[in-house]
Design a protein around this motif. Structure first.
Motif, short mmCIF file in Angstrom:
data_model
loop_
_atom_site.label_atom_id
_atom_site.label_comp_id
_atom_site.label_asym_id
_atom_site.label_seq_id
_atom_site.Cartn_x
_atom_site.Cartn_y
_atom_site.Cartn_z
N GLY A 35 -7.72 -71.32 32.91
CA GLY A 35 -7.17 -70.28 31.96
C GLY A 35 -7.30 -68.95 32.82
N TRP A 36 -7.57 -67.82 32.18
CA TRP A 36 -7.25 -66.47 32.70
C TRP A 36 -8.66 -65.89 32.37
CZ3 TRP A 36 -3.95 -65.76 36.36
CH2 TRP A 36 -3.58 -64.29 36.81
N SER A 37 -9.29 -64.86 33.17
CA SER A 37 -10.36 -64.14 32.84
C SER A 37 -9.83 -62.83 32.89
CB SER A 37 -11.41 -64.44 33.82
OG SER A 37 -10.95 -64.10 35.25
N HIS A 38 -10.69 -62.04 32.33
CA HIS A 38 -10.45 -60.70 32.04
C HIS A 38 -11.74 -59.83 32.29
CE1 HIS A 38 -8.81 -56.46 31.03
NE2 HIS A 38 -9.63 -56.44 29.98
N ASP A 63 -7.82 -59.10 36.17
CA ASP A 63 -7.49 -60.32 35.56
C ASP A 63 -7.38 -61.14 36.69
OD1 ASP A 63 -7.03 -59.37 33.04
OD2 ASP A 63 -5.08 -58.38 33.52
N ASN A 64 -7.75 -62.43 36.38
CA ASN A 64 -7.75 -63.30 37.25
C ASN A 64 -7.67 -64.88 36.96
OD1 ASN A 64 -9.23 -65.06 39.99
ND2 ASN A 64 -7.77 -63.02 40.89
N VAL A 65 -7.45 -66.05 37.78
CA VAL A 65 -7.64 -67.31 37.02
C VAL A 65 -9.11 -67.65 37.21
CG1 VAL A 65 -7.01 -69.69 37.71
CG2 VAL A 65 -5.42 -67.95 38.20
N SER A 66 -9.12 -68.45 36.04
CA SER A 66 -10.59 -68.98 35.85
C SER A 66 -10.49 -70.35 35.22
CB SER A 66 -11.32 -68.19 34.56
OG SER A 66 -10.71 -68.47 33.23
N GLY A 89 -13.44 -66.25 37.94
CA GLY A 89 -12.75 -65.23 38.85
C GLY A 89 -13.31 -64.28 39.30
N TYR A 172 -11.55 -68.82 23.49
CA TYR A 172 -11.75 -67.49 23.85
C TYR A 172 -13.27 -67.52 24.22
CZ TYR A 172 -12.76 -62.47 24.22
OH TYR A 172 -13.45 -61.36 24.54
N SER A 192 -12.44 -64.65 28.80
CA SER A 192 -11.57 -65.73 29.27
C SER A 192 -11.02 -66.28 28.38
CB SER A 192 -12.23 -66.61 30.36
OG SER A 192 -13.31 -67.45 29.55
N SER A 194 -8.61 -70.15 27.67
CA SER A 194 -8.60 -71.32 28.44
C SER A 194 -7.97 -72.30 27.68
CB SER A 194 -9.95 -71.53 29.07
OG SER A 194 -10.86 -72.08 28.31
#
Length: 349
Positions: A35-38, A63-66, A89, A172, A192, A194
């Motif tokens: 998913g995506w992390s913040h 923001d980055n990939v997780s 991330g 989440y 995150s 995912s």
């Protein structure tokens, strides 16, 4: 048994053969997610490195990939313990006045309790709460600093079962205050979102098999009883045979016990659980008994030897062991043995 208007807890997976929203109790599962992390609510010290000391303001690329892997043990159909590895991330930090950038990267091992709440037989909502043992690392002008610690985490998500073994989830997750600004110069909450895939080990098949149970007769003529689960024969709150139900009746009719009693008197009796109005339960149990009787006649039993009746919630198998204070789905699961169709053959030799 009126349909409830509120979402049912996933405990009913143990009672209905087509219900997969949660895994069977005392089984294991494993999965992976991407998913995506913040990173947010970040705080730090402007002087945590000489290269950044002249900066008085910072921009963050948050923001980055997780992703991660996880596994768990299903304690009950609605409660599990889950652990895993998460890569959270990284976050880029850019100082003004020409200061070079920095990066915060984090990952960790987590452990949590997961509680589920069923919306349908295949779909549930869940929440997780626990802690993460993390490793946070900052990279500044070629220098690496890292710090470890334990922080609380929480997650909410939804899971959909494709079949008894495979399920997908959307989640989440939030981890509090990753990193220690006194040691590596910055800390931040990390959330995150995912998507994951779950495989459940050791799930049990509920094969629709009608098992004859011989009941000792107190007096002649001899009576043989077959007890069939309504949850196999019918969908919940329905009097229409399922494909599994038709298969079970065919198997029963072709059994040696039934073939030896084709010319005997056969009584089909429908029962319900105690949920809902008595009049409704009586009508539903009567309809189910008649449907099973008609199916046996269609298989080859003589119509003049077959009769049916419904007895509603009478003659409960569970008795007083199912407390009305249970959550609705758990109570439904507990009362499953009461939902049955009994076939009595009198005078079999």
């Amino acid at each position: 048994m009126k349909k409830t208007l509120v979402a049912l807890l996933v405990l009913n997976v143990c009672a209905v053969s087509t219900a997969y929203a949660a895994g069977d109790a005392n089984t294991w599962y494993a999965g992976a997610k991407l998913g995506w992390s913040h990173y947010f609510d970040a705080s730090g010290k402007g002087n945590f490195d000489d290269n950044l000391s002249k900066a008085n303001d910072f921009d963050y690329d948050k923001d980055n990939v997780s992703g991660g892997v996880f596994g768990g043990y299903q304690i009950t159909p609605w409660l599990a313990v889950e652990g895993g590895y998460d890569y959270l991330g990284n976050m880029d930090i850019h100082g003004n006045h020409g200061a070079p950038g920095a990066k915060l990267e984090s990952q960790g091992l987590q452990m949590s309790l997961k509680a589920s709440y069923g919306l349908t037989d295949s779909w549930d909502l869940y929440g997780r709460a626990g802690a993460m043992a993390y490793r946070a690392e900052t990279k500044i002008a070629g220098h690496d600093n890292f710090e470890t610690g334990v922080r609380p985490l929480a997650a909410v998500g939804t899971e959909y079962a494709f079949n008894k073994n495979w399920a997908g989830r959307l989640e989440y997750q939030w981890v509090s205050n990753v990193g220690n600004s006194n040691q590596i110069g910055i800390s931040s909450d990390v959330s995150s979102v995912s998507a994951g895939l779950v495989y459940r080990f050791g799930q049990h098949d509920e094969t629709p098999v009608a098992v004859p149970v011989a009941v000792a007769a107190e007096a002649a003529p001899e009576v043989t009883t077959f007890n069939m689960k309504s949850d196999v024969l019918f969908a919940y709150d329905s009097a229409t045979l399922t494909p599994e139900g038709n298969a079970a009746i065919t198997q029963l009719y072709n059994s040696p016990e039934m073939q030896g009693a084709k010319n005997s008197s056969t009584m089909v009796i429908g029962y319900s659980d105690r949920l809902g109005a008595d009049q409704y339960n009586q009508q539903l149990s009567s309809k189910r008994a008649q449907v099973v009787a008609d199916a046996l006649i269609a298989q080859g039993l003589s119509a003049q030897n077959v009769s049916s009746e419904g007895r509603g919630s009478n003659d409960s198998v569970t008795g007083t062991q199912c407390d009305n204070s249970m959550p609705s789905a758990q109570l439904k699961d507990c009362l499953a043995p009461d939902r049955r169709v009994v076939i009595e053959i009198t005078g079999q030799k």
